[in-house]
Design a protein around this motif. Structure first.
Motif, PDB file in Angstrom:
ATOM      1  N   SER A   1       0.866  -1.275  -0.162  1.00 43.46           N
ATOM      2  CA  SER A   1      -0.025  -0.097  -0.003  1.00 43.46           C
ATOM      3  C   SER A   1       0.982   1.085  -0.095  1.00 43.46           C
ATOM      4  N   ALA A   2       1.981   1.292   1.030  1.00 44.02           N
ATOM      5  CA  ALA A   2       2.730   2.313   0.777  1.00 44.02           C
ATOM      6  C   ALA A   2       3.637   2.833  -0.305  1.00 44.02           C
ATOM      7  N   ILE A   3       3.949   1.696  -1.138  1.00 49.01           N
ATOM      8  CA  ILE A   3       4.871   1.805  -2.197  1.00 49.01           C
ATOM      9  C   ILE A   3       3.801   2.292  -3.599  1.00 49.01           C
ATOM     10  N   LEU A   4       2.601   1.744  -3.497  1.00 46.43           N
ATOM     11  CA  LEU A   4       1.782   2.009  -4.539  1.00 46.43           C
ATOM     12  C   LEU A   4       1.283   3.404  -4.379  1.00 46.43           C
ATOM     13  N   SER A   5       0.741   3.809  -3.052  1.00 48.47           N
ATOM     14  CA  SER A   5       0.239   5.064  -2.708  1.00 48.47           C
ATOM     15  C   SER A   5       1.397   6.220  -3.097  1.00 48.47           C
ATOM     16  N   PHE A   6       2.559   5.971  -2.690  1.00 48.62           N
ATOM     17  CA  PHE A   6       3.894   6.872  -2.853  1.00 48.62           C
ATOM     18  C   PHE A   6       3.959   7.039  -4.249  1.00 48.62           C
ATOM     19  N   LEU A   7       4.141   6.021  -4.940  1.00 48.51           N
ATOM     20  CA  LEU A   7       4.235   6.186  -6.485  1.00 48.51           C
ATOM     21  C   LEU A   7       3.221   6.995  -7.322  1.00 48.51           C
ATOM     22  N   VAL A   8       2.015   6.458  -7.049  1.00 54.93           N
ATOM     23  CA  VAL A   8       0.964   7.318  -7.608  1.00 54.93           C
ATOM     24  C   VAL A   8       0.773   8.595  -7.385  1.00 54.93           C
ATOM     25  N   ILE A   9       0.859   9.042  -6.027  1.00 53.59           N
ATOM     26  CA  ILE A   9       0.682  10.288  -5.400  1.00 53.59           C
ATOM     27  C   ILE A   9       1.757  11.162  -5.960  1.00 53.59           C
ATOM     28  N   ALA A  10       2.961  10.658  -5.807  1.00 53.72           N
ATOM     29  CA  ALA A  10       4.446  11.615  -6.256  1.00 53.72           C
ATOM     30  C   ALA A  10       4.311  11.673  -7.649  1.00 53.72           C
ATOM     31  N   GLN A  11       3.809  10.908  -8.279  1.00 53.24           N
ATOM     32  CA  GLN A  11       3.794  10.999  -9.960  1.00 53.24           C
ATOM     33  C   GLN A  11       2.714  11.855 -10.253  1.00 53.24           C
ATOM     34  N   SER A  12       1.632  11.757  -9.537  1.00 48.08           N
ATOM     35  CA  SER A  12       0.441  12.484  -9.986  1.00 48.08           C
ATOM     36  C   SER A  12       0.537  14.145  -9.716  1.00 48.08           C
ATOM     37  N   VAL A  13       1.278  14.111  -8.419  1.00 51.41           N
ATOM     38  CA  VAL A  13       1.501  15.611  -8.035  1.00 51.41           C
ATOM     39  C   VAL A  13       2.445  16.354  -9.017  1.00 51.41           C
ATOM     40  N   ARG A  14       3.541  15.818  -9.487  1.00 52.86           N
ATOM     41  CA  ARG A  14       4.627  16.242 -10.401  1.00 52.86           C
ATOM     42  C   ARG A  14       3.472  16.620 -11.829  1.00 52.86           C
ATOM     43  N   GLN A  15       2.851  15.647 -12.483  1.00 49.09           N
ATOM     44  CA  GLN A  15       2.198  15.701 -13.731  1.00 49.09           C
ATOM     45  C   GLN A  15       1.038  16.762 -13.326  1.00 49.09           C
ATOM     46  N   LEU A  16       0.201  16.615 -12.376  1.00 49.31           N
ATOM     47  CA  LEU A  16      -0.831  17.718 -12.217  1.00 49.31           C
ATOM     48  C   LEU A  16      -0.457  19.175 -12.115  1.00 49.31           C
ATOM     49  N   GLY A  17       0.684  19.061 -11.399  1.00 49.97           N
ATOM     50  CA  GLY A  17       1.473  20.470 -11.019  1.00 49.97           C
ATOM     51  C   GLY A  17       1.468  21.373 -12.226  1.00 49.97           C
ATOM     52  N   ARG A  18       1.936  20.626 -13.187  1.00 54.24           N
ATOM     53  CA  ARG A  18       2.470  21.444 -14.480  1.00 54.24           C
ATOM     54  C   ARG A  18       1.193  22.044 -15.064  1.00 54.24           C
ATOM     55  N   PHE A  19      -0.080  21.301 -14.804  1.00 56.45           N
ATOM     56  CA  PHE A  19      -1.220  21.742 -15.658  1.00 56.45           C
ATOM     57  C   PHE A  19      -2.086  22.600 -14.557  1.00 56.45           C
ATOM     58  N   GLY A  20      -1.454  22.763 -13.311  1.00 51.60           N
ATOM     59  CA  GLY A  20      -2.159  23.529 -12.563  1.00 51.60           C
ATOM     60  C   GLY A  20      -3.390  22.909 -11.976  1.00 51.60           C
ATOM     61  N   ALA A  21      -3.427  21.683 -11.975  1.00 53.58           N
ATOM     62  CA  ALA A  21      -4.573  20.851 -11.478  1.00 53.58           C
ATOM     63  C   ALA A  21      -4.302  20.188 -10.338  1.00 53.58           C
ATOM     64  N   LEU A  22      -3.658  20.719  -9.426  1.00 53.50           N
ATOM     65  CA  LEU A  22      -2.998  19.838  -8.244  1.00 53.50           C
ATOM     66  C   LEU A  22      -4.269  19.398  -7.311  1.00 53.50           C
ATOM     67  N   GLU A  23      -5.291  20.163  -7.326  1.00 49.14           N
ATOM     68  CA  GLU A  23      -6.497  19.885  -6.568  1.00 49.14           C
ATOM     69  C   GLU A  23      -7.050  18.464  -6.934  1.00 49.14           C
ATOM     70  N   ARG A  24      -6.691  17.773  -8.124  1.00 52.80           N
ATOM     71  CA  ARG A  24      -7.180  16.740  -8.583  1.00 52.80           C
ATOM     72  C   ARG A  24      -6.400  15.455  -7.940  1.00 52.80           C
ATOM     73  N   VAL A  25      -5.461  15.707  -7.102  1.00 54.76           N
ATOM     74  CA  VAL A  25      -4.532  14.691  -6.332  1.00 54.76           C
ATOM     75  C   VAL A  25      -5.670  13.988  -5.526  1.00 54.76           C
ATOM     76  N   GLY A  26      -6.597  14.613  -4.799  1.00 61.56           N
ATOM     77  CA  GLY A  26      -7.388  14.064  -3.714  1.00 61.56           C
ATOM     78  C   GLY A  26      -8.161  12.991  -4.664  1.00 61.56           C
ATOM     79  N   THR A  27      -8.743  13.539  -5.836  1.00 68.57           N
ATOM     80  CA  THR A  27      -9.701  12.580  -6.534  1.00 68.57           C
ATOM     81  C   THR A  27      -8.802  11.331  -6.747  1.00 68.57           C
TER      82      THR A  27
END
Lengths: 243, 260
Positions: free
Chosen positions: B67-93
């Motif tokens: 769980s820790a590895i999966l969640s870390f990978l998914v969220i770390a990657q998502s924050v990076r990608q979403l941050g580039r488009f200014g859609a960081l609030e989608r991390v929660g979703t």
């Protein structure tokens, strides 16, 4: 008919006919004989007696225990246990009815992941409504009677053949059944151990004789004196042997 | 022509027959609960506790790690990608929908299948081959009461509890993943909590029951279906595990369709 000591066992008495013979094999087809009732195996086991059926491996004697317990059905003929055609009972009724019977299957049939003691307790825990303290008491009684005190905590794979057989018999006796069916109970046992086991098997808790039906390929002479009737199964028929 | 239709239909008829068998098997397992004696209930409770110990307690470490590895990978990657488009609030979703609602139950069930499902199928098949099922029936004990029921309840409780563990660790590890890209705890918490709803709790509970029951039922069914000898045991284990995995994925899809 003896009154059941546990109310949970009352259900088991809903089947059968009062006063009927404990076990009757009626015109069973044990071998490929010409299809005529006269060529079929018929045997009645009287109440409170020990009856043995002996025969060669291919005589069909090995199937009689399973037929008596309703675990297999004969191709022809029927088996009556306390007057009930056991092969025709629905599955759950059959399970309930078997609480009146005890069965020592070929080998021992002990559950490998339980200790000998827990194996003995199994029918008391799941097929009776005894309190836990009563179950423990009855198990202790059986463990002592079968001289299993030193090995009761062991698993079947850690025990020798005689102890396993003793534990399996103790389990079959746990509910103090009216009818006991034993399959090759003395294989690998000394004459003395065989006599001791049969003496335990043949007596109920209240001291009255129990009906015992056993099957074997052959019987030791020393055991024969405890058996009221020995029947040889040959060519699909029952032939009385001199006692 | 008839032969062709028959050849095409035969595998499906066989699958349908297995489904019918499973439905009857599940019904018998549930009905067996009503036949327990007083002492039987107490003893079954002890067996159930043991099952939960093997299935849930001993799997906590593995579930937490994955769980820790999966969640870390998914969220770390998502924050990076979403941050580039200014859609960081989608991390929660992403955290709630992808990890907690979908991947969490799925991975938890897969872990339970691989650890306990295999054990259940192998144990049942061995019980059958060794004549222990016959011995139970000869004693007047319903094998469903002794063998299937405690494992089914154990698997349901265990999968449910492990899902809670998975989700809890996922939320924490998700924060660590987000923090590595500079997201503050308050921001992360508010994004996740904004998406998380009571519906997610009920879906988790429902999935725990369905996936847990599927693990125990499929593996018990195939284990007890062994008839010939010990060589069938590995085949029964394979059938049980593969059947459970397919069932879990199909159920996941149904959950999405029903709760969308």
């Amino acid at each position: 008919m003896n009154e059941p000591r546990s109310s949970f066992l009352v259900q088991a008495y809903a089947f059968g006919v009062e006063g009927a013979a404990p076990l009757v094999f009626e015109a069973l087809d044990l071998r490929d004989q010409p299809d005529h009732p006269a060529n079929r195996f018929t045997l009645s086991v009287e109440p409170g007696t020990v009856v043995a059926a002996v025969g060669d491996e291919d005589s069909g004697v090995g199937d009689l225990g399973r037929y008596a317990m309703g675990l297999a059905r004969p191709l022809k003929g029927r088996v009556l246990v306390f007057g009930a055609a056991i092969g025709g009972l629905p599955y759950y009724d059959l399970l309930v009815f078997r609480r009146r019977l005890g069965y020592l299957q070929l080998g021992d049939g002990l559950l490998q992941n339980l200790s000998l003691k827990d194996n003995i307790a199994l029918p008391l825990r799941y097929a009776s409504d005894h309190r836990l303290s009563e179950v423990e008491g009855r198990v202790a009684q059986l463990v002592e009677a079968m001289h299993l005190g030193a090995v009761a905590h062991l698993r079947p794979a850690q025990s020798n053949e005689e102890d396993r057989r003793r534990a399996a018999l103790a389990r079959a006796l746990a509910l103090d059944p009216e009818l006991l069916v034993l399959e090759a109970p003395f294989d690998g046992l000394t004459g003395r151990a065989a006599i001791e086991i049969l003496e335990h098997a043949a007596r109920r808790l209240d001291g009255t004789p129990r009906t015992v039906f056993l099957t074997a390929q052959d019987l030791h002479t020393s055991v024969r004196r405890l058996i009221a009737r020995v029947v040889r199964v040959q060519d699909g028929l029952a032939q009385d042997e001199p006692s | 022509m008839t032969a062709v239709v028959a050849a095409l239909g035969q595998p499906w008829a066989r699958r349908l027959s297995v489904l019918g068998g499973l439905a009857r098997f599940a019904f018998r397992a549930v009905r067996a609960a009503g036949r327990l004696s007083r002492t039987g209930r107490f003893v079954m409770l002890r067996v159930l506790v043991n099952q939960i110990r093997f299935t849930a307690l001993q799997a906590i470490g593995l579930v937490a790690l994955l769980s820790a590895i999966l969640s870390f990978l998914v969220i770390a990657q998502s924050v990076r990608q979403l941050g580039r488009f200014g859609a960081l609030e989608r991390v929660g979703t992403i955290m709630v929908v992808a990890v907690i609602r979908e991947l969490g139950p799925l991975l938890t069930a897969l872990i339970v299948v691989s650890r306990s499902g295999t054990a259940i199928a192998a144990e049942m098949a061995t019980n059958k081959v060794m004549g222990e099922v016959t011995a139970l029936e000869a004693m007047g004990i319903d094998p469903f009461i002794y063998l299937v029921l405690p494992r089914m309840l154990g698997a349901i409780v265990s999968v449910g509890c492990l899902m809670v563990v998975f989700d809890s660790v996922a939320l924490l590890a998700g924060y660590v993943g987000a923090a590595t890209t500079g997201v503050h705890l308050n921001r992360y918490a508010s994004l996740v909590l904004a998406t998380l709803s009571a519906k997610d709790v009920w879906i988790t509970v429902a999935k725990g029951i369905c996936f847990g029951a599927a693990v125990a039922l499929f593996c018990s069914y195939h284990g007890l279906a062994v008839t010939k000898g010990p060589t069938e045991i590995p085949q029964a284990v394979t059938r049980g595990v593969v059947g459970t995995i397919v069932a879990i994925f199909i159920m996941s899809a149904i959950f999405v369709a029903v709760t969308a």
